[in-house]
Design a protein around this motif. Structure first.
Motif, PDB file in Angstrom:
ATOM      1  N   PHE B  19       0.541  10.586   7.018  1.00  0.00           N
ATOM      2  CA  PHE B  19      -0.791  10.964   6.530  1.00  0.00           C
ATOM      3  C   PHE B  19      -1.763   9.993   7.178  1.00  0.00           C
ATOM      4  O   PHE B  19      -1.840   8.845   6.754  1.00  0.00           O
ATOM      5  CB  PHE B  19      -0.879  10.842   5.010  1.00  0.00           C
ATOM      6  CG  PHE B  19       0.012  11.794   4.272  1.00  0.00           C
ATOM      7  CD1 PHE B  19      -0.222  13.163   4.301  1.00  0.00           C
ATOM      8  CD2 PHE B  19       1.090  11.323   3.538  1.00  0.00           C
ATOM      9  CE1 PHE B  19       0.588  14.037   3.606  1.00  0.00           C
ATOM     10  CE2 PHE B  19       1.910  12.196   2.839  1.00  0.00           C
ATOM     11  CZ  PHE B  19       1.663  13.553   2.877  1.00  0.00           C
ATOM     12  N   LEU B  22      -0.642   6.401   7.648  1.00  0.00           N
ATOM     13  CA  LEU B  22       0.449   6.066   6.730  1.00  0.00           C
ATOM     14  C   LEU B  22       1.699   6.879   7.029  1.00  0.00           C
ATOM     15  O   LEU B  22       1.701   8.102   6.929  1.00  0.00           O
ATOM     16  CB  LEU B  22      -0.009   6.354   5.292  1.00  0.00           C
ATOM     17  CG  LEU B  22       1.030   6.047   4.222  1.00  0.00           C
ATOM     18  CD1 LEU B  22       0.872   4.626   3.718  1.00  0.00           C
ATOM     19  CD2 LEU B  22       0.923   7.042   3.084  1.00  0.00           C
ATOM     20  N   ALA B  24       4.540   8.373   5.876  1.00  0.00           N
ATOM     21  CA  ALA B  24       5.122   8.699   4.565  1.00  0.00           C
ATOM     22  C   ALA B  24       6.621   8.947   4.668  1.00  0.00           C
ATOM     23  O   ALA B  24       7.378   8.621   3.753  1.00  0.00           O
ATOM     24  CB  ALA B  24       4.427   9.916   3.964  1.00  0.00           C
ATOM     25  N   PRO B  43      11.149   3.229  -4.705  1.00  0.00           N
ATOM     26  CA  PRO B  43       9.948   2.786  -5.433  1.00  0.00           C
ATOM     27  C   PRO B  43       8.819   3.810  -5.313  1.00  0.00           C
ATOM     28  O   PRO B  43       8.864   4.692  -4.447  1.00  0.00           O
ATOM     29  CB  PRO B  43       9.555   1.485  -4.730  1.00  0.00           C
ATOM     30  CG  PRO B  43      10.708   1.110  -3.866  1.00  0.00           C
ATOM     31  CD  PRO B  43      11.497   2.336  -3.601  1.00  0.00           C
ATOM     32  N   GLY B  45       5.673   5.667  -4.140  1.00  0.00           N
ATOM     33  CA  GLY B  45       5.068   5.705  -2.821  1.00  0.00           C
ATOM     34  C   GLY B  45       6.085   5.702  -1.702  1.00  0.00           C
ATOM     35  O   GLY B  45       5.732   5.651  -0.520  1.00  0.00           O
ATOM     36  N   ALA B  46       7.381   5.805  -2.036  1.00  0.00           N
ATOM     37  CA  ALA B  46       8.418   5.749  -1.010  1.00  0.00           C
ATOM     38  C   ALA B  46       8.460   7.025  -0.170  1.00  0.00           C
ATOM     39  O   ALA B  46       9.000   7.028   0.934  1.00  0.00           O
ATOM     40  CB  ALA B  46       9.776   5.505  -1.665  1.00  0.00           C
ATOM     41  N   LYS B  48       9.212  10.269  -1.792  1.00  0.00           N
ATOM     42  CA  LYS B  48      10.131  11.224  -2.426  1.00  0.00           C
ATOM     43  C   LYS B  48       9.459  12.583  -2.647  1.00  0.00           C
ATOM     44  O   LYS B  48      10.005  13.627  -2.296  1.00  0.00           O
ATOM     45  CB  LYS B  48      10.627  10.654  -3.772  1.00  0.00           C
ATOM     46  CG  LYS B  48      11.267   9.275  -3.640  1.00  0.00           C
ATOM     47  CD  LYS B  48      11.751   8.741  -4.967  1.00  0.00           C
ATOM     48  CE  LYS B  48      10.652   8.468  -5.988  1.00  0.00           C
ATOM     49  NZ  LYS B  48       9.722   7.371  -5.633  1.00  0.00           N
ATOM     50  N   THR B  49       8.280  12.535  -3.249  1.00  0.00           N
ATOM     51  CA  THR B  49       7.580  13.800  -3.506  1.00  0.00           C
ATOM     52  C   THR B  49       7.191  14.477  -2.199  1.00  0.00           C
ATOM     53  O   THR B  49       7.266  15.699  -2.062  1.00  0.00           O
ATOM     54  CB  THR B  49       6.342  13.544  -4.389  1.00  0.00           C
ATOM     55  OG1 THR B  49       6.787  13.025  -5.649  1.00  0.00           O
ATOM     56  CG2 THR B  49       5.555  14.807  -4.617  1.00  0.00           C
ATOM     57  N   THR B  50       6.806  13.663  -1.228  1.00  0.00           N
ATOM     58  CA  THR B  50       6.469  14.206   0.086  1.00  0.00           C
ATOM     59  C   THR B  50       7.673  14.949   0.672  1.00  0.00           C
ATOM     60  O   THR B  50       7.528  16.033   1.252  1.00  0.00           O
ATOM     61  CB  THR B  50       6.028  13.074   1.027  1.00  0.00           C
ATOM     62  OG1 THR B  50       4.914  12.401   0.431  1.00  0.00           O
ATOM     63  CG2 THR B  50       5.630  13.600   2.384  1.00  0.00           C
TER      64      THR B  50
END
Ligand code: ADP
Ligand code: MG
Lengths: 321, 261
Positions: B19, B22, B24, B43, B45-46, B48-50
């Motif tokens: 992004f 960043l 991701a 953690p 912001g690692a 995972k959702t992305t």
């Protein structure tokens, strides 16, 4: 038989419509009721798009106008059979909605509102400027009445017997639709586009479909309007009328089929009762929109029902949780 | 049969996505065997959702491939991916608030039913039959998650814990081959988490493959067959729970967080 079964809105609708046909014989009132019917057709369609699908159209009057002018021009100028002209109007509106919708609906947010606003203005200018075709600002006269098997629908009573059964059918189709697989997908798209997509709903296609569908209702209303008045002029199809339709949807209730009918009825009758309406139309419609949004955000039908249930609750000594 | 089970259900091959500046996800590869529960931890912001958004078509990788049942699916729109049999829940619950609990789950049946706009408006006889079966299957899923008695309430009226269960029921109604759960235990109390654990194991028993992002390590360790650990978009470890737990790099990434909860 359960007596409550007879108290459903469909039975009431049918009974009221039949009673009107049997009892009412005043041309002024019948004409007014016919306009309520035509407006209700428009409002239900717009409500499917706006209230259920969450897509705002600020140019719905343009589809109404396209249906009207297609019928008017084909019959008055070219002598085409009115029923064929009505079908042609549906084709014109369907294709136009497709062409507008494909680019506009791809984008999220208010792009559809903007695109339809622009579209409405362009169509209005077309009606006023294309003199040869539309008769320009002074309008198009000599539109014949519809007839069924040689029976001419040229009195308010006869028109009533066409318009209200048509409205009944359209209301039923709409209620069915809302309560179907596609209707659920439509409401889901409104409430959470991401989640809907994650369950396999092709939201882009669905938005386009419902946009076209609501344009078809508007076209049908437009054709009936042209053959009711036998005369049409651009001023009936301007931006102000689009806003009136949005106000009818909001007043009656977003995502409410019966609300659409009520919204159309109230805002068709009010201007007739209050003559001052004509001078301050813009202000009054704006004010109604604002007041309803603030005090009855769910519209008249649901708002009154809530109020009713609240009062009954209080009477029974219940606690509002 | 054996040949099929040998093939992974889902393969991620060198997935990268940034992004802006960043990174991701940075060259992430792992496979998910059919019928297993694969956890993805890491953690905040690692990435995972992305990763979930990439698998379900809401994002496209800048490089790399997502292979589902032997077919490359990266770049396909979400509804298309859903139709292949991948369903998901969301870290921030995304229900249709003003529809009833039952209707929410009925939307889950979308990909497996076919009544279009016109057929629905005309209420053709076969669509009524289809509606009945949609309703029945939806009720079954509500029973599975224990929400059948709330079927006619608006979804918005449920407390968060039950909303998460409803989201799972809705995803299950789509009869997915692969189910992605994004932090399903967050916001659940101990009893609800216990119930969730049972459900995940029951689903695996049914043969469903599950990809699970979860911060509750107790739950993760109990249900996961394999764990992939992400940190700053990179895969730093994969393996069965016991091995991953001992991996020094993983321990370093999680320094200061409590493993045993
Ligand atoms: N749409 C987006 N635009 C910009 N940055 C994003 C977007 N989505 C996620 N990120 C960033 O990508 C990183 C990974 O986010 P995410 O996948 O949500 O992490 P996790 O789920 O592991 O907590 C975070 O730094 C987050 O801020
Ligand atoms: Mg996350």
């Amino acid at each position: 038989m359960n007596p409550r079964k007879f108290l459903n809105p469909w039975v009431l609708f049918g009974a009221a419509a039949l009673l009107t046909a049997g009892v009412l014989d005043n041309d002024y009132y019948l004409t007014l009721i016919n306009f309520i019917g035509i407006h209700a057709l428009l409002v239900v369609g717009l409500n499917l798009l706006m209230g259920y699908g969450g897509q705002i159209s600020l140019g719905h009057a343009a589809f109404f106008g396209l249906g009207s002018y297609t019928s008017g021009i084909l019959t008055a100028t070219y002598g085409v059979n009115p029923w064929l002209a009505l079908l042609a109007g549906l084709v014109v509106c369907g294709v136009t909605a497709f062409l507008i919708g494909v680019p506009a609906l791809k984008l999220r947010g208010y792009y559809l509102a903007m695109a339809t606003l622009g579209f409405g203005i362009i169509v209005y200018i077309f009606f006023t400027e294309a003199h040869k075709l539309t008769g320009g600002p002074s309008g198009l006269a000599g539109i014949p009445s519809l007839s069924i098997g040689g029976f001419k629908l040229d009195t308010p009573k006869r028109l009533y017997l066409l318009i209200w059964p048509v409205l009944g059918v359209i209301l039923a189709l709409s209620a069915n639709l809302v309560d179907s697989r596609t209707g659920r997908a439509l409401r889901a798209l409104h409430e959470g586009e991401t989640a809907a997509q994650s369950l396999g709903v092709n939201t882009a296609k669905l938005k386009l479909l419902i946009f076209i569908w609501s344009a078809l209702y508007a076209s049908l209303a437009g054709s009936l309007y042209a053959h009711t008045l036998n005369f049409i002029a651009p001023s009936s199809f301007g931006f102000m009328f689009s806003i009136k339709l949005v106000t009818m949807v909001v007043l009656g209730g977003m995502a409410s089929i019966w609300g659409s009918l009520l919204g159309a009825a109230v805002l068709t009758v009010l201007p007739e009762i209050l003559t001052m309406f004509h001078d301050y139309e813009v202000i009054i419609f704006g004010a109604i929109l604002m007041v309803v949004m603030i005090f009855l955000p769910r519209g008249l039908v649901r708002g009154l029902k809530d109020l009713w249930e609240f009062r009954r609750y209080k009477k029974e000594g219940g606690i509002i949780g | 049969m054996l040949a099929i089970t040998d093939q992974p259900l889902l393969e991620l091959k060198e997935i990268s996505l940034a992004f802006g500046g960043l990174q991701a996800l940075d060259g992430v590869s792992f496979t998910v065997a059919p019928g297993t529960v694969q956890a993805v931890i890491g953690p905040n912001g690692a990435g995972k959702t992305t990763l979930f958004n990439l698998i379900t078509g809401f994002l496209s990788p800048q490089s790399g491939r997502v292979v589902f049942q032997g077919e490359e699916i990266q770049g396909q729109p979400p509804h298309q991916v859903a139709r292949l049999g991948i369903a998901r829940t969301f870290q921030l619950v995304q229900l249709f608030d003003y529809m009833t609990v039952l209707e929410n789950v009925m939307v889950g049946r979308h990909r497996l039913s076919r009544a279009g706009l016109l057929a629905g408006a005309l209420r053709l006889p076969w669509t009524s039959q289809e509606e009945v079966s949609i309703r029945e299957r939806a009720l079954e899923e509500l029973q599975f998650v224990g929400l059948a008695d709330r079927a006619h309430q608006p979804a918005a009226a449920l407390p968060l814990g039950l909303k998460r269960l409803l989201e799972i029921a809705r995803a299950l109604a789509a009869e997915p081959t692969l189910l992605l759960l994004d932090e399903p235990a967050s916001g659940l109390d101990a009893v609800e988490t216990e119930r969730l654990q049972e459900m995940i194991l029951a689903l695996r028993e049914r043969g469903l493959t599950i990809l699970l992002v979860e911060h509750d390590m107790g739950l993760t360790m109990e249900v996961a067959d394999q764990i992939a650990v992400l940190n700053y978009g990179q895969l730093i470890a994969t393996g069965p729970p016991r091995e991953v737990q001992k991996n020094p790099e993983v321990i370093a990434a999680y320094l200061g967080t409590d493993w045993q909860t």
